[in-house]
Write a protein that holds these residues in place. Structure first.
Motif, PDB file in Angstrom:
ATOM      1  N   THR A  21       4.552  -1.178   2.532  1.00  0.00           N
ATOM      2  CA  THR A  21       4.176  -1.091   3.944  1.00  0.00           C
ATOM      3  C   THR A  21       2.863   0.047   4.102  1.00  0.00           C
ATOM      4  O   THR A  21       2.987   0.921   3.275  1.00  0.00           O
ATOM      5  CB  THR A  21       5.233  -1.007   5.042  1.00  0.00           C
ATOM      6  OG1 THR A  21       5.640   0.504   4.760  1.00  0.00           O
ATOM      7  CG2 THR A  21       6.235  -1.707   4.650  1.00  0.00           C
ATOM      8  N   PRO A  22       2.111   0.112   4.907  1.00  0.00           N
ATOM      9  CA  PRO A  22       1.098   0.838   5.095  1.00  0.00           C
ATOM     10  C   PRO A  22       1.907   2.020   5.419  1.00  0.00           C
ATOM     11  O   PRO A  22       1.183   3.169   4.923  1.00  0.00           O
ATOM     12  CB  PRO A  22       0.253   0.410   6.706  1.00  0.00           C
ATOM     13  CG  PRO A  22       0.733  -1.105   6.520  1.00  0.00           C
ATOM     14  CD  PRO A  22       1.985  -1.251   5.846  1.00  0.00           C
ATOM     15  N   GLU A  23       2.893   2.445   5.978  1.00  0.00           N
ATOM     16  CA  GLU A  23       3.545   3.756   6.033  1.00  0.00           C
ATOM     17  C   GLU A  23       3.821   4.134   4.859  1.00  0.00           C
ATOM     18  O   GLU A  23       3.994   5.235   4.507  1.00  0.00           O
ATOM     19  CB  GLU A  23       4.571   3.428   7.132  1.00  0.00           C
ATOM     20  CG  GLU A  23       4.142   3.086   8.414  1.00  0.00           C
ATOM     21  CD  GLU A  23       3.958   1.734   8.740  1.00  0.00           C
ATOM     22  OE1 GLU A  23       3.143   1.350   9.644  1.00  0.00           O
ATOM     23  OE2 GLU A  23       4.047   0.961   7.838  1.00  0.00           O
ATOM     24  N   ARG A  24       4.541   3.367   4.195  1.00  0.00           N
ATOM     25  CA  ARG A  24       5.234   3.836   2.797  1.00  0.00           C
ATOM     26  C   ARG A  24       4.023   4.141   1.832  1.00  0.00           C
ATOM     27  O   ARG A  24       4.324   5.156   1.127  1.00  0.00           O
ATOM     28  CB  ARG A  24       6.147   2.665   2.169  1.00  0.00           C
ATOM     29  CG  ARG A  24       6.519   3.108   0.794  1.00  0.00           C
ATOM     30  CD  ARG A  24       7.696   4.103   0.681  1.00  0.00           C
ATOM     31  NE  ARG A  24       8.534   4.392  -0.241  1.00  0.00           N
ATOM     32  CZ  ARG A  24       8.784   5.368  -0.693  1.00  0.00           C
ATOM     33  NH1 ARG A  24       8.927   6.688   0.016  1.00  0.00           N
ATOM     34  NH2 ARG A  24       9.463   5.660  -2.039  1.00  0.00           N
ATOM     35  N   GLU A  25       3.137   3.209   1.941  1.00  0.00           N
ATOM     36  CA  GLU A  25       1.909   3.668   1.079  1.00  0.00           C
ATOM     37  C   GLU A  25       1.301   4.978   1.291  1.00  0.00           C
ATOM     38  O   GLU A  25       1.000   5.706   0.373  1.00  0.00           O
ATOM     39  CB  GLU A  25       0.739   2.639   1.029  1.00  0.00           C
ATOM     40  CG  GLU A  25      -0.435   2.765   0.226  1.00  0.00           C
ATOM     41  CD  GLU A  25      -1.314   1.523   0.517  1.00  0.00           C
ATOM     42  OE1 GLU A  25      -1.021   0.590  -0.018  1.00  0.00           O
ATOM     43  OE2 GLU A  25      -2.410   1.844   0.845  1.00  0.00           O
ATOM     44  N   LEU A  26       1.107   5.145   2.650  1.00  0.00           N
ATOM     45  CA  LEU A  26       0.663   6.563   3.208  1.00  0.00           C
ATOM     46  C   LEU A  26       1.594   7.859   2.618  1.00  0.00           C
ATOM     47  O   LEU A  26       0.993   8.723   2.336  1.00  0.00           O
ATOM     48  CB  LEU A  26       0.378   6.559   4.578  1.00  0.00           C
ATOM     49  CG  LEU A  26      -0.176   8.034   5.313  1.00  0.00           C
ATOM     50  CD1 LEU A  26      -1.541   8.229   4.760  1.00  0.00           C
ATOM     51  CD2 LEU A  26      -0.071   7.771   6.736  1.00  0.00           C
ATOM     52  N   GLU A  27       2.739   7.604   2.929  1.00  0.00           N
ATOM     53  CA  GLU A  27       3.733   8.554   2.549  1.00  0.00           C
ATOM     54  C   GLU A  27       3.711   8.838   0.637  1.00  0.00           C
ATOM     55  O   GLU A  27       3.708  10.100   0.344  1.00  0.00           O
ATOM     56  CB  GLU A  27       5.214   8.074   2.751  1.00  0.00           C
ATOM     57  CG  GLU A  27       6.334   9.082   2.403  1.00  0.00           C
ATOM     58  CD  GLU A  27       7.515   8.436   2.333  1.00  0.00           C
ATOM     59  OE1 GLU A  27       8.674   9.150   1.964  1.00  0.00           O
ATOM     60  OE2 GLU A  27       7.787   7.561   3.192  1.00  0.00           O
ATOM     61  N   LEU A  28       3.595   7.658   0.068  1.00  0.00           N
ATOM     62  CA  LEU A  28       3.492   8.115  -1.289  1.00  0.00           C
ATOM     63  C   LEU A  28       2.318   8.722  -1.816  1.00  0.00           C
ATOM     64  O   LEU A  28       2.124   9.629  -2.562  1.00  0.00           O
ATOM     65  CB  LEU A  28       3.721   6.601  -2.135  1.00  0.00           C
ATOM     66  CG  LEU A  28       5.129   5.880  -2.028  1.00  0.00           C
ATOM     67  CD1 LEU A  28       5.039   4.702  -2.539  1.00  0.00           C
ATOM     68  CD2 LEU A  28       6.397   6.819  -2.627  1.00  0.00           C
ATOM     69  N   GLY A  29       1.189   8.048  -1.113  1.00  0.00           N
ATOM     70  CA  GLY A  29      -0.199   8.717  -1.497  1.00  0.00           C
ATOM     71  C   GLY A  29      -0.233  10.331  -1.027  1.00  0.00           C
ATOM     72  O   GLY A  29      -0.705  10.786  -2.069  1.00  0.00           O
ATOM     73  N   ARG A  30       0.233  10.474  -0.061  1.00  0.00           N
ATOM     74  CA  ARG A  30       0.454  12.126  -0.022  1.00  0.00           C
ATOM     75  C   ARG A  30       1.209  12.852  -1.125  1.00  0.00           C
ATOM     76  O   ARG A  30       0.972  13.937  -1.329  1.00  0.00           O
ATOM     77  CB  ARG A  30       0.679  12.231   1.612  1.00  0.00           C
ATOM     78  CG  ARG A  30      -0.188  11.979   2.639  1.00  0.00           C
ATOM     79  CD  ARG A  30       0.411  12.060   4.041  1.00  0.00           C
ATOM     80  NE  ARG A  30      -0.611  11.684   5.118  1.00  0.00           N
ATOM     81  CZ  ARG A  30      -0.224  11.490   6.336  1.00  0.00           C
ATOM     82  NH1 ARG A  30       1.140  11.446   6.847  1.00  0.00           N
ATOM     83  NH2 ARG A  30      -1.309  11.426   7.255  1.00  0.00           N
ATOM     84  N   LYS A  31       2.374  12.147  -1.285  1.00  0.00           N
ATOM     85  CA  LYS A  31       3.178  12.829  -2.191  1.00  0.00           C
ATOM     86  C   LYS A  31       2.409  13.200  -3.398  1.00  0.00           C
ATOM     87  O   LYS A  31       2.469  14.132  -4.144  1.00  0.00           O
ATOM     88  CB  LYS A  31       4.652  12.201  -2.405  1.00  0.00           C
ATOM     89  CG  LYS A  31       5.296  12.230  -1.575  1.00  0.00           C
ATOM     90  CD  LYS A  31       6.792  11.535  -1.798  1.00  0.00           C
ATOM     91  CE  LYS A  31       7.753  11.763  -0.707  1.00  0.00           C
ATOM     92  NZ  LYS A  31       9.397  11.127  -1.186  1.00  0.00           N
ATOM     93  N   LEU A  32       1.618  12.316  -3.986  1.00  0.00           N
ATOM     94  CA  LEU A  32       1.025  12.038  -5.079  1.00  0.00           C
ATOM     95  C   LEU A  32      -0.332  13.323  -5.120  1.00  0.00           C
ATOM     96  O   LEU A  32      -0.406  13.954  -5.914  1.00  0.00           O
ATOM     97  CB  LEU A  32       0.422  10.864  -5.531  1.00  0.00           C
ATOM     98  CG  LEU A  32      -0.420  10.815  -6.720  1.00  0.00           C
ATOM     99  CD1 LEU A  32      -0.135  11.422  -7.997  1.00  0.00           C
ATOM    100  CD2 LEU A  32      -1.140   9.325  -6.956  1.00  0.00           C
TER     101      LEU A  32
END
Length: 282
Positions: free
Chosen positions: A28-39
């Motif tokens: 989902t856009p929200e999960r992608e944003l979360e993972l992207g920030r973690k990386l």
């Protein structure tokens, strides 16, 4: 990113691989944003892995568009996966662009490079304009027939390249590869390219041996000269190592204020000493 591994794509299991990656849900856009920030902020490789795995189906979809080049689809997918990993590594979640849109460029770039390396023994596209033609000309041709002048002009205008480039690329794409080795059906009088493309120069081993021998002789000569006294070294250099203007015995006799015979004796003694030292080096 270097510690993360992707599933190996083999020809025999390609169908199973495609089914497996299609079963992985998209982010989902929200999960992608979360993972992207973690990386990006924490270098979280687990987050990177999740982002890659969820987009493997995208690679399969892109790779299917390049099946017309006669290369294994499994290899195309594998190269596309490398592009996907590069995209994930460079992805900036704060730009407001979805990873899928960003990754397509990197996926295509890796597949393009693979095709250009492997489709022909000799590269058919080296400049930017040629690459553009290589990957668009087939789809833009109405048939397999040779392009008409009107079609050449239209394609050149659409792709913003020269008409001569269009004609040249069509010729390259239509040309078939010539086998280097003779085929079973070849007659005794026929010769395959391998017969006249043989490199008559030195092999790598021969070149290395020659270089090492030359280096050894140079090093030995330097060492032998260093073993002489200053006057003897000057005489040898002037007589034997001065290719443009070697000096005579008389000229050296005048320089040192001795007879020409004395110079000859010093030269002979120095040469003998150098021969002994060079023999030890060999």
């Amino acid at each position: 990113m270097t510690s993360m591994t992707l599933p190996v794509v083999s020809v025999s299991s390609l169908e199973s691989y495609v089914q497996a990656v299609n079963a992985i849900p998209m982010l989902t856009p929200e999960r992608e944003l979360e993972l992207g920030r973690k990386l990006k902020d924490q270098n979280d490789l687990t987050a990177a892995g999740d982002m890659v795995m969820s987009h493997l189906r995208l690679v399969v979809s892109v790779a299917r568009n390049y099946m017309g080049y006669g290369l294994p689809q499994a290899d195309l997918v594998q190269e596309g996966n490398i592009g996907l990993m590069k995209a994930v590594k460079r992805f900036d979640p704060e730009r407001g662009v979805r990873l899928a849109s960003f990754a397509i460029h990197w996926i295509k770039a890796e597949i393009h490079e693979y095709i250009l390396r492997n489709w022909r023994l000799v590269k058919v596209a080296t400049t930017k304009a040629q690459r553009k033609l290589f990957f668009n000309l087939r789809s833009m041709k109405a048939s397999s027939a040779t392009l008409s002048p009107k079609e050449v002009k239209q394609i050149a205008k659409t792709l913003n390249v020269k008409e001569s480039d269009v004609v040249e690329m069509e010729s390259r794409l239509q040309g078939s590869d010539i086998p280097l080795e003779p085929t079973v059906d070849d007659g005794e009088e026929s010769y395959a390219p391998i017969a006249y493309l043989k490199d008559t120069g030195e092999t790598p081993a021969e070149e290395l041996e020659r270089t090492q021998s030359e280096n050894l002789r140079t090093a030995g000569l330097t060492a032998a000269l260093e073993g002489l006294d200053e006057r003897s070294r000057r005489i040898i250099r002037a007589r034997w190592l001065n290719e443009t203007n070697p000096m005579t015995l008389t000229e050296l006799a005048d320089e040192f204020g001795v007879s020409a015979e004395r110079i000859r004796q010093i030269e002979a003694k120095a040469m003998q000493k150098m021969k002994v030292q060079l023999a030890e080096v060999r």
